[in-house]
Design an enzyme around this catalytic site. Sequence first.
Site, PDB file in Angstrom:
ATOM      1  N   CYS A 172       0.969  -1.216   0.070  1.00 38.44           N
ATOM      2  CA  CYS A 172       0.004  -0.183  -0.146  1.00 38.44           C
ATOM      3  C   CYS A 172       0.869   1.369  -0.224  1.00 38.44           C
ATOM      4  CB  CYS A 172      -0.942   0.029   1.260  1.00 38.44           C
ATOM      5  SG  CYS A 172      -1.978   1.466   1.299  1.00 38.44           S
ATOM      6  N   CYS A 175      -0.448   4.102   2.027  1.00 40.80           N
ATOM      7  CA  CYS A 175      -0.478   3.981   3.660  1.00 40.80           C
ATOM      8  C   CYS A 175       1.198   4.209   3.959  1.00 40.80           C
ATOM      9  CB  CYS A 175      -0.743   2.502   4.087  1.00 40.80           C
ATOM     10  SG  CYS A 175      -1.941   1.881   3.282  1.00 40.80           S
ATOM     11  N   ASP A 176       2.239   3.766   3.290  1.00 41.01           N
ATOM     12  CA  ASP A 176       3.511   3.417   3.743  1.00 41.01           C
ATOM     13  C   ASP A 176       4.320   4.553   2.829  1.00 41.01           C
ATOM     14  OD1 ASP A 176       2.655   1.794   5.411  1.00 41.01           O
ATOM     15  OD2 ASP A 176       3.035   0.089   4.064  1.00 41.01           O
TER      16      ASP A 176
END
Length: 352
Positions: A172, A175-176
């Site tokens: 992701c 997300c990261d």
Amino acid sequence: MVENVVIIGSGPAGWSAAIYASRANLQPVLFEGTLKPEMMPLGQLALTTEVENFAGFPAGNLRAFVESAVDASRHYNLPPVPKGHERDGQPHYAVQGVELMELMKQQALNFGTRVIGDDIVDVDFDHRPLKVIPAEEAPVETHTVIVATGARANYLGLPSEEKFKNRGVSACAVCDGALPRFRNKPLAVVGGGDSAVEEATYLTAFASKVFLIHRRDELRASKIMQRRALENPKIEMVWSHVVDEVLGNDQDGVTGLRLKSTKDDAPRELEVAGMFASIGHTPNTAFLRGKLEMNEKGYLKWTSPFRTLTSVEGVFAAGDVADDYYRQAITSAGTGCMAALDAERYLAAQEK
Ligand code: NAP
């Protein structure tokens, strides 16, 4: 006894549904799942480190708050405070996935949600009341069900990939991608669909360069997305290759990838600080096959636009299990709230 609402799943959709249903005095029962790949407790966020995009949780010295809110009996579950993000000598970090989920769980518990640590392995939606059948516990009868079992990102399945998850391997970018370990470093995205192109494009904001590794010599992504990748000077296509091994060490995490050509035997190595698998998701709906309408990929169908209704009256779907498009914690939480409101209104209409 017939329950009002049974919620299956313990990610942001499940807990948000539980918060709303319990505050509406419906005394929901939530099946949290066990450590099996389907129905993982606390959902996909349990696999994430810091969550920088959940509104309401800017980076700060969050630990005192988290510990004061979450029951002391579950503090053992909280991950250590991340190092290297201090400000004025104090920790300064974005809420971690497990912390956020433990906060949501606590909020649901505070309003009377009953939590059962079991997997639902079968359902009977042909009769009233509805019935859910857990692996270990006795079957539960209920007037409504909210399915919030989520989806899981597909990974390549390499042992070296498993070893470096959260240390350079992710599924992701949103997300990261902005984490310090990826900043101004070369990164790789694996996949050839719209998600892979989107993730690669997103990562160009942080990375020095992004390799997009695809197993064929033509992208699956839509034409407009393809153009976006091919015209971006920071994206370099690596056609007709698959990842053979993720390279790295304990100190630095991922340092590179060994690739294998799908056309010849020539090996190739890439120096990268991160690998993002973007090869699709699998919804956790195996136990619902033949019971609820799904699309061709197994995602549950909402049968009414902008409502969480499924093909069975009284059964609602929330979160990624019914969404292969947005797939964000905050959108899941939003649809969890919607499902609880839909269940409450359904119960009121039935005078239950
Ligand atoms: P997808 O379209 O199923 O693409 C998956 C990609 O991963 C394919 O290119 C596939 O290769 C590759 N792949 C699968 N298994 C692999 C493996 N084991 N090793 C290497 N490569 C592998 O999935 P997605 O990109 O996540 O998209 C899902 C849906 O969301 C699609 O309908 C997409 O259009 C939509 N979406 C839209 C947008 C947008 O419009 N902005 C953004 C994201 C997603 P092959 O091509 O060789 O099969």
